[in-house]
Scaffold this motif. Sequence first.
Motif, PDB file in Angstrom:
ATOM      1  N   ASP A 276       0.937  -1.274   0.132  1.00 31.17           N
ATOM      2  CA  ASP A 276       0.017  -0.099  -0.086  1.00 31.17           C
ATOM      3  C   ASP A 276       0.620   1.485  -0.123  1.00 31.17           C
ATOM      4  O   ASP A 276       0.369   2.287  -0.415  1.00 31.17           O
ATOM      5  N   VAL A 277       2.056   1.189   0.683  1.00 32.92           N
ATOM      6  CA  VAL A 277       3.129   2.296   0.799  1.00 32.92           C
ATOM      7  C   VAL A 277       4.037   2.379  -0.407  1.00 32.92           C
ATOM      8  O   VAL A 277       4.275   3.447  -0.821  1.00 32.92           O
ATOM      9  N   TYR A 278       4.297   1.201  -1.085  1.00 35.24           N
ATOM     10  CA  TYR A 278       5.515   1.189  -1.877  1.00 35.24           C
ATOM     11  C   TYR A 278       5.183   2.237  -3.233  1.00 35.24           C
ATOM     12  O   TYR A 278       4.216   2.136  -3.581  1.00 35.24           O
ATOM     13  N   GLU A 279       6.183   2.930  -3.740  1.00 35.95           N
ATOM     14  CA  GLU A 279       6.236   3.254  -5.120  1.00 35.95           C
ATOM     15  C   GLU A 279       6.753   2.789  -6.239  1.00 35.95           C
ATOM     16  O   GLU A 279       6.279   2.679  -7.122  1.00 35.95           O
ATOM     17  N   LYS A 280       7.720   1.804  -5.595  1.00 36.64           N
ATOM     18  CA  LYS A 280       8.353   0.680  -6.418  1.00 36.64           C
ATOM     19  C   LYS A 280       8.738  -0.394  -5.424  1.00 36.64           C
ATOM     20  O   LYS A 280       9.269  -0.266  -4.257  1.00 36.64           O
ATOM     21  N   GLU A 281       8.573  -1.590  -5.917  1.00 32.61           N
ATOM     22  CA  GLU A 281       8.850  -2.921  -5.314  1.00 32.61           C
ATOM     23  C   GLU A 281      10.139  -3.312  -5.795  1.00 32.61           C
ATOM     24  O   GLU A 281      10.799  -3.066  -7.087  1.00 32.61           O
ATOM     25  N   ILE A 282      11.068  -3.756  -4.842  1.00 28.27           N
ATOM     26  CA  ILE A 282      12.439  -4.423  -4.983  1.00 28.27           C
ATOM     27  C   ILE A 282      12.080  -5.893  -5.345  1.00 28.27           C
ATOM     28  O   ILE A 282      12.189  -6.616  -4.199  1.00 28.27           O
ATOM     29  N   ASP A 283      11.567  -6.395  -6.536  1.00 32.09           N
ATOM     30  CA  ASP A 283      11.132  -7.866  -6.649  1.00 32.09           C
ATOM     31  C   ASP A 283      12.206  -8.795  -6.455  1.00 32.09           C
ATOM     32  O   ASP A 283      11.923  -9.794  -5.635  1.00 32.09           O
ATOM     33  N   ALA A 284      13.410  -8.559  -6.697  1.00 31.06           N
ATOM     34  CA  ALA A 284      14.385  -9.640  -6.421  1.00 31.06           C
ATOM     35  C   ALA A 284      14.848  -9.675  -4.953  1.00 31.06           C
ATOM     36  O   ALA A 284      15.319 -10.848  -4.640  1.00 31.06           O
ATOM     37  N   PHE A 285      14.384  -9.004  -4.010  1.00 28.78           N
ATOM     38  CA  PHE A 285      14.341  -9.106  -2.435  1.00 28.78           C
ATOM     39  C   PHE A 285      13.838 -10.442  -2.037  1.00 28.78           C
ATOM     40  O   PHE A 285      14.471 -11.168  -1.464  1.00 28.78           O
ATOM     41  N   GLY A 286      12.652 -10.481  -2.376  1.00 31.32           N
ATOM     42  CA  GLY A 286      11.791 -11.684  -1.995  1.00 31.32           C
ATOM     43  C   GLY A 286      12.456 -12.822  -2.698  1.00 31.32           C
ATOM     44  O   GLY A 286      12.788 -14.195  -2.030  1.00 31.32           O
ATOM     45  N   THR A 287      13.046 -12.902  -3.629  1.00 36.22           N
ATOM     46  CA  THR A 287      13.524 -14.041  -4.561  1.00 36.22           C
ATOM     47  C   THR A 287      14.960 -14.355  -3.603  1.00 36.22           C
ATOM     48  O   THR A 287      15.171 -15.571  -3.455  1.00 36.22           O
ATOM     49  N   VAL A 288      15.815 -13.521  -3.371  1.00 39.01           N
ATOM     50  CA  VAL A 288      17.108 -13.790  -2.873  1.00 39.01           C
ATOM     51  C   VAL A 288      16.977 -14.054  -1.434  1.00 39.01           C
ATOM     52  O   VAL A 288      17.493 -15.021  -0.845  1.00 39.01           O
ATOM     53  N   PHE A 289      15.875 -13.591  -0.703  1.00 44.32           N
ATOM     54  CA  PHE A 289      15.455 -14.089   0.684  1.00 44.32           C
ATOM     55  C   PHE A 289      15.099 -15.512   0.733  1.00 44.32           C
ATOM     56  O   PHE A 289      15.686 -16.412   1.530  1.00 44.32           O
ATOM     57  N   THR A 290      14.460 -15.916  -0.386  1.00 43.86           N
ATOM     58  CA  THR A 290      14.021 -17.360  -0.609  1.00 43.86           C
ATOM     59  C   THR A 290      14.945 -18.215  -0.811  1.00 43.86           C
ATOM     60  O   THR A 290      15.201 -19.308  -0.211  1.00 43.86           O
ATOM     61  N   MET A 291      16.126 -17.625  -1.520  1.00 40.44           N
ATOM     62  CA  MET A 291      17.293 -18.650  -1.847  1.00 40.44           C
ATOM     63  C   MET A 291      18.031 -18.713  -0.493  1.00 40.44           C
ATOM     64  O   MET A 291      18.545 -19.802  -0.165  1.00 40.44           O
TER      65      MET A 291
END
Length: 180
Positions: free
Chosen positions: A95-110
């Motif tokens: 709700d707050v983001y202007e831009k999402e850092i998509d790769a963060f979730g991917t790297v966190f999952t790795m």
Amino acid sequence: MSRIADDNPFIPVRIAVLTVSDTRDATQDRSGDVLADRIEAAGHTLADRVIVRDERDQIAAQLRGWVASDGVDVVISTGGTGLTGRDVTVEAHRDVYEKEIDAFGTVFTMVSYQKIGTSAVQSRATAGVAGGTYLFALPGSPGACKDAWDEILGPQLDYRHGPCNFVEIMPRLDEHLRRK
């Protein structure tokens, strides 16, 4: 691979920690403690630390308050990223983001997969930018907070880290707001 450039100075950033929980108070906030300890040990400033309930509007309001503050560069939240009905931190962040850092979730999952195997699929860790402030949402376990800081955030919030890092682009995060 990554490296530390010793010829670059360390630049401390101001980091706020938000714990999202219906049950924890300051005496039981182990994940918040992990983050606060690591932030300060790295040489950064713990700008603020707050606990809010698992309520989407309360989480988003706290995030927006810190985004509007000149005293906060980064917000790290812990808790509320799972799959249950009360887990609304990810939605509040978005709700707050202007831009999402998509790769963060991917790297966190790795990173998580190396520690907890297929249980890593249950996390919805996320990150984004709003008003020139970085926002990171981590799971509520101390282990997840340690892994996220040690493997991702610690290096990326260190200006000396190469080949690139979050700190070096901080001055440009809100440039769209300054354009005429």
